[in-house]
Design an enzyme around this catalytic site. Structure first.
Site, PDB file in Angstrom:
ATOM      1  CB  CYS A   7     -25.796 -14.840  29.908  1.00 22.94           C
ATOM      2  SG  CYS A   7     -24.996 -14.199  28.413  1.00 22.94           S
ATOM      3  N   GLY A  91     -22.916 -29.431  16.096  1.00 25.54           N
ATOM      4  CA  GLY A  91     -23.175 -30.035  17.400  1.00 25.54           C
ATOM      5  C   GLY A  91     -23.242 -29.056  18.549  1.00 25.54           C
ATOM      6  CG  HIS A  96     -22.247 -17.563  26.235  1.00 27.84           C
ATOM      7  ND1 HIS A  96     -22.823 -16.531  26.974  1.00 27.84           N
ATOM      8  CD2 HIS A  96     -20.911 -17.461  26.424  1.00 27.84           C
ATOM      9  CE1 HIS A  96     -21.869 -15.841  27.581  1.00 27.84           C
ATOM     10  NE2 HIS A  96     -20.693 -16.388  27.258  1.00 27.84           N
ATOM     11  CG  HIS A  98     -18.928 -23.415  25.237  1.00 27.05           C
ATOM     12  ND1 HIS A  98     -20.071 -22.961  24.619  1.00 27.05           N
ATOM     13  CD2 HIS A  98     -18.893 -24.757  25.049  1.00 27.05           C
ATOM     14  CE1 HIS A  98     -20.717 -23.986  24.089  1.00 27.05           C
ATOM     15  NE2 HIS A  98     -20.019 -25.085  24.317  1.00 27.05           N
TER      16      HIS A  98
HETATM   17  P1  AMP Z   1     -21.727 -27.498  23.062  1.00 28.09           P
HETATM   18  O1  AMP Z   1     -22.331 -28.722  22.462  1.00 28.09           O
HETATM   19  O2  AMP Z   1     -20.356 -27.221  22.535  1.00 28.09           O
HETATM   20  O3  AMP Z   1     -22.648 -26.299  22.978  1.00 28.09           O
HETATM   21  O4  AMP Z   1     -21.508 -27.847  24.586  1.00 28.09           O
HETATM   22  C1  AMP Z   1     -22.303 -27.375  25.626  1.00 28.09           C
HETATM   23  C2  AMP Z   1     -21.778 -28.016  26.875  1.00 28.09           C
HETATM   24  O5  AMP Z   1     -22.301 -27.315  27.989  1.00 28.09           O
HETATM   25  C3  AMP Z   1     -22.185 -29.485  27.034  1.00 28.09           C
HETATM   26  O6  AMP Z   1     -21.015 -30.295  27.152  1.00 28.09           O
HETATM   27  C4  AMP Z   1     -22.996 -29.483  28.325  1.00 28.09           C
HETATM   28  O7  AMP Z   1     -22.785 -30.639  29.103  1.00 28.09           O
HETATM   29  C5  AMP Z   1     -22.508 -28.236  29.032  1.00 28.09           C
HETATM   30  N1  AMP Z   1     -23.429 -27.612  29.948  1.00 28.09           N
HETATM   31  C6  AMP Z   1     -24.728 -27.296  29.721  1.00 28.09           C
HETATM   32  N2  AMP Z   1     -25.259 -26.708  30.801  1.00 28.09           N
HETATM   33  C7  AMP Z   1     -24.272 -26.643  31.730  1.00 28.09           C
HETATM   34  C8  AMP Z   1     -24.201 -26.141  33.064  1.00 28.09           C
HETATM   35  N3  AMP Z   1     -25.262 -25.585  33.670  1.00 28.09           N
HETATM   36  N4  AMP Z   1     -23.025 -26.225  33.715  1.00 28.09           N
HETATM   37  C9  AMP Z   1     -21.956 -26.800  33.121  1.00 28.09           C
HETATM   38  N5  AMP Z   1     -21.964 -27.281  31.867  1.00 28.09           N
HETATM   39  C10 AMP Z   1     -23.104 -27.209  31.180  1.00 28.09           C
HETATM   40 ZN    ZN Z   2     -24.762 -15.886  26.890  1.00 30.28          ZN
END
Ligand code: AMP
Ligand code: ZN
Length: 115
Positions: A7, A91, A96, A98
């Site tokens: 967000c 995992g 949020h 994605h």
């Molecule tokens: P998940 O385990 O599916 O929740 O993946 C979260 C992903 O977000 C991980 O691959 C992180 O490397 C990535 N992530 C976390 N913070 C950031 C950020 N500020 N910018 C880009 N990617 C991020």
């Molecule tokens: Zn969010």
């Protein structure tokens, strides 16, 4: 949600290079890439994960899947993996919704900002 990192990226509070952006969702590169191409497709709406999905979100998810195909064409990806983690036990780290888009094909790297 002010304590949600995606967000904060969505609102611009945390600067990011959005490689695709529209009124529904945006696309950034994963900060810790697990493949030569590792993109995140992130809806502007704060939906924690697929467990919280409602019927009204169907069009949004459809648009995001179509965008992944367009990204593959734009960056000459011959194939890619799409991963959506839903829940801590699966995992998920950022709560949020994605889509991860991962690819090994090389030509995309030259065109993505930062590579
Ligand atoms: P998940 O385990 O599916 O929740 O993946 C979260 C992903 O977000 C991980 O691959 C992180 O490397 C990535 N992530 C976390 N913070 C950031 C950020 N500020 N910018 C880009 N990617 C991020
Ligand atoms: Zn969010």
């Amino acid at each position: 949600m002010s304590d949600c990192i995606f967000c904060r990226i969505a609102s611009g509070a945390i600067p990011s290079e959005k490689i695709l952006d529209n009124e529904h969702f945006f696309v950034i590169q994963d900060i810790h890439p697990k493949a030569p191409v590792h993109l995140l497709l992130i809806p502007y709406e704060h939906i924690p994960n697929l467990l919280d999905l409602e019927a009204k979100h169907a069009a949004l998810l459809g648009k995001m899947l179509v965008a992944s195909s367009q990204l593959a064409q734009k960056y000459d990806l011959s194939g890619f993996r799409t991963i959506i983690n839903s829940g801590q036990s699966a995992g998920q780290e950022v709560f949020h919704l994605h889509f991860h888009l991962l690819a090994n094909t090389g030509s995309a790297q030259k065109k993505l900002p930062g590579f």
